[in-house]
Every structure is written in C-alpha cells, then in structure tokens.
Scaffold this active site. Structure first.
Site, PDB file in Angstrom:
ATOM      1  N   GLY A  24       0.811  -1.200   0.000  1.00 41.25           N
ATOM      2  CA  GLY A  24       0.000   0.000   0.000  1.00 41.25           C
ATOM      3  C   GLY A  24       0.847   1.253   0.000  1.00 41.25           C
ATOM      4  O   GLY A  24       2.074   1.220   0.142  1.00 41.25           O
ATOM      5  N   PHE A  25       0.184   2.375  -0.129  1.00 41.73           N
ATOM      6  CA  PHE A  25       0.849   3.677  -0.204  1.00 41.73           C
ATOM      7  C   PHE A  25       1.684   3.942   1.050  1.00 41.73           C
ATOM      8  O   PHE A  25       2.910   4.101   0.989  1.00 41.73           O
ATOM      9  CB  PHE A  25      -0.219   4.748  -0.407  1.00 41.73           C
ATOM     10  CG  PHE A  25       0.246   6.164  -0.259  1.00 41.73           C
ATOM     11  CD1 PHE A  25       1.474   6.583  -0.750  1.00 41.73           C
ATOM     12  CD2 PHE A  25      -0.573   7.101   0.383  1.00 41.73           C
ATOM     13  CE1 PHE A  25       1.887   7.907  -0.616  1.00 41.73           C
ATOM     14  CE2 PHE A  25      -0.167   8.418   0.524  1.00 41.73           C
ATOM     15  CZ  PHE A  25       1.067   8.815   0.032  1.00 41.73           C
ATOM     16  N   TYR A 186     -16.703   2.290   6.771  1.00 40.09           N
ATOM     17  CA  TYR A 186     -15.248   2.405   6.897  1.00 40.09           C
ATOM     18  C   TYR A 186     -14.869   2.905   8.284  1.00 40.09           C
ATOM     19  O   TYR A 186     -14.045   2.304   8.987  1.00 40.09           O
ATOM     20  CB  TYR A 186     -14.704   3.345   5.824  1.00 40.09           C
ATOM     21  CG  TYR A 186     -13.253   3.719   6.034  1.00 40.09           C
ATOM     22  CD1 TYR A 186     -12.254   2.757   5.953  1.00 40.09           C
ATOM     23  CD2 TYR A 186     -12.880   5.034   6.315  1.00 40.09           C
ATOM     24  CE1 TYR A 186     -10.921   3.093   6.161  1.00 40.09           C
ATOM     25  CE2 TYR A 186     -11.558   5.383   6.514  1.00 40.09           C
ATOM     26  CZ  TYR A 186     -10.584   4.407   6.436  1.00 40.09           C
ATOM     27  OH  TYR A 186      -9.268   4.738   6.649  1.00 40.09           O
ATOM     28  N   LYS A 190     -12.924   0.915  11.516  1.00 37.70           N
ATOM     29  CA  LYS A 190     -11.727   1.418  12.175  1.00 37.70           C
ATOM     30  C   LYS A 190     -11.945   1.541  13.687  1.00 37.70           C
ATOM     31  O   LYS A 190     -11.061   1.236  14.493  1.00 37.70           O
ATOM     32  CB  LYS A 190     -11.331   2.772  11.583  1.00 37.70           C
ATOM     33  CG  LYS A 190     -10.692   2.677  10.205  1.00 37.70           C
ATOM     34  CD  LYS A 190      -9.385   1.918  10.263  1.00 37.70           C
ATOM     35  CE  LYS A 190      -8.609   2.001   8.973  1.00 37.70           C
ATOM     36  NZ  LYS A 190      -7.328   1.254   9.042  1.00 37.70           N
TER      37      LYS A 190
END
Length: 357
Positions: A24-25, A186, A190
């Site tokens: 991932g980034f 989302y 989290k």
C-alpha cells in the site's frame, strides 16, 4: 497510560517487524524507512483489486531492488501475486490477514518483535456499497493478528486508524472527542479495530499505539484519493470530478511525516490513541486544484457533483499529543509537498497514463 520517558530519547534497536499492507501507499514508504533504519521487515499484502494493482507492483518492485518497472499485465493482475520474494532484509509474502490459518503459520515461521498493521480496506464511498469487505479485513484481520501476537508473545502493536472517526465532531479534532457514532462502514470498522486492540491490551498486556491518520498524500498515492486523480485529470484534459463546491478542507499530511510518526510509535506506550495530521493547517480542495494547475501549467476542467453524505466537510488535527508522546510534529508544508508530488507524477507520467482510476 503513556510511560514516563523523554520521547526524543527513544531509538529502537534493530528488530524483526511484521508490516501488513506493505504494497500500500503508506505501507511501502514505512517499509523503506524501517529498512533504512536497520530493521528486518517481513511485509505481507493480499494485493486486492480495489484499485489498479500496478501501483502496488511499482511500490513492491522498488522495495525488492527494482526500478519500479515490474508491473502486472492489467489493473487486476499483479506481478507479485502468490509469491514470496526476499531482497536483503526485506521479505515479501502474498497473504491475507483475513486468513487466520495463514497468519498463524506466519507467526510460526518468524519471531516478530512488533507488528505494524496497515492492512485495511480504505475509502468511505466504497464502504457504503461493500461493508462486508471492511468488516472482514479491518476487523477480523486485526483480530487474527492480535490473537497470533498473544499466542506468540509479541508485545508491540501499531494500528493505523483514521480521522474519519471524527465526522460530526468540532474541529480541531482531539483524541478525547466522542467517536462512537461513525458515519460510514469504513469509520465503523476502524473504530471496531481500535476497540479490539484495547481489549487485547487489557487482557494480554499488548502494548498498543493507535494512529489516526489525516488525509495522507505523496508519491505513489492511491488513485482513489483526490491528489493523484486530480493530477491525472488535469494533465490529460479529463473533466475533474469535484464533490461539492471545493470549499471543504483537509488537514493534508505528507507521507514522510506519517512514516516518521508511525516508526516513532514503536516505542512502549501502554495503550494510546494518537493523531498524526498536518497540525491544524487545513487546505481547501480548490486550493489543491490551483496548486496542481500551477505545477502542470494546465487548467482543470471541473465536473461538479453533489457533496457526498459520507464525507466530512472539514478536518483539522490537534497533534499536541503526538508531540508530547512521540516527539513528533509535521515538517512538510502542503504547498511544498504537493509540488513534490507533481514532480514525481511528471517523472512517471509515461506509465501512470495507463493506470485505471
């Protein structure tokens, strides 16, 4: 409670660190920093097709000693799918954290000193359509890692969380704000991951650093996020989709600052939730577009759409806790960081043209 020690005095000795979401980034940049600091990194990623996997291939190729050109043949076919590969102190394994048996085998094969969990399904809008994916990766995957840690005696856990939890709260956002009413699947996933981490801290003594990231940007960022999308659209003359009027603001945080805070959070803290953000210096989306227009020497064609109900109007981070506990503060100004990102885009324009948004 935080341990009483001078944050600036903490320098972790070389360790073996499990880093999930390594393609991932943020994950790839974090791996590079850990390796440069002398750590051994075992990086795992499931290489899912939420966005064009060739960006993940580019990041992985750099970590494995390449020049970033080892890319899969299509947006859904990774060059690294199903493989294990080693380069120096870095090991990559294609693995899903949702697979508890695979996670347990991983912990049997290696003796980890810490886990940095960056594996996550991202994106507010996509979570509204596919909440089950977010529950699986962001919640069940986190539980699998925590269970394996407790069984193996691994005591340090760093969890990537999100500023999306603060939706509806007054800015600037402080870690003590009530975040118990998440506005998207989302954000809910989290919050659940944070709660699971606390329960394992309470029951098993695992030392936990929860990091709430604020709108991270920089080279090789995700194509579903506005910075890379805007660069491509402006450069290629494609109408730029803008949700709302562009007056909404974000506390943009450069990936180099995020990485510095993430590595600093490997220190013992007990259980702490910490903001990593731009330091309450938000920038409007219209200003971001103007910076990219200036850098590219082109004008954006705006396709304005209604503001999305799952998005936040403004974000602003209070980062005083990060400064106190980690000795951390953001150093990259958005104007400088976005210009550097535009330079990276221009240097990689040839292959980025084919990246699917």
């Amino acid at each position: 409670m935080a341990l009483a020690k001078d944050p600036s005095s903490f320098t972790p000795s070389p360790r073996t660190i499990l880093l999930t979401g390594v393609a991932g980034f943020i994950g790839s940049h974090t791996a590079r920093a850990l390796l440069a600091a002398g750590h051994r990194v075992v990086g795992v990623d499931n290489l899912n097709t939420y966005y064009d996997v060739r960006l993940k291939d580019y990041r992985l190729d750099l970590l494995l000693g390449g020049d970033g050109s080892r890319l899969g043949p299509s947006p859904t076919d990774s060059a690294f799918a199903g493989i294990e590969e080693v380069h120096g102190a870095f090991t990559f394994k294609a693995l899903e954290v949702e697979d508890s048996a695979a996670v347990n085998r991983l912990f049997a094969d290696y003796r980890f000193d810490a886990v940095i969990n960056l594996a996550a399904r991202a994106g507010v809008r996509y979570s509204v359509e596919h909440p089950e994916l977010y529950a699986s990766t962001n919640v069940s995957g986190s539980v699998n890692l925590l269970q394996a840690m407790s069984k193996s005696g691994v005591n340090k856990y760093v969890l990537a969380s999100s500023s999306s939890l603060y939706a509806g709260a007054p800015a600037p956002f402080v870690e003590t704000h009530n975040v118990n009413r998440p506005l998207s699947p989302y954000a809910a996933s989290k919050l659940a991951a944070e709660a699971m981490a606390y329960s394992f801290h309470h029951l098993h003594g695992i030392d936990v650093s929860v990091l709430r990231y604020f709108t991270v940007y920089g080279p090789a960022s995700r194509p579903d996020m506005s910075p890379l999308r805007f660069l491509k659209w402006i450069d290629e003359g494609t109408p730029l989709t803008l949700y709302g009027d562009g007056s909404q603001t974000r506390d943009f945080t450069h990936v180099d600052d995020i990485v510095a805070g993430t590595v600093a959070a490997l220190r013992p803290l007990g259980y702490e939730v910490i903001n990593l953000g731009g330091g309450n210096t938000p920038m409007s989306i219209r200003r971001l577009i103007a910076l990219f227009e200036e850098a590219l020497g082109k004008r954006a064609i705006i396709d304005q759409q209604p503001f999305h109900g799952g998005d936040m109007q403004d974000t602003a981070a209070d980062v005083s806790k990060a400064e106190r506990l980690l000795g951390w503060a953001p150093t990259v100004k958005p104007e400088d960081g976005f210009r550097r990102m535009a330079e990276w885009y221009q240097a990689n324009r040839s292959w980025l043209r084919g990246i699917r948004l």
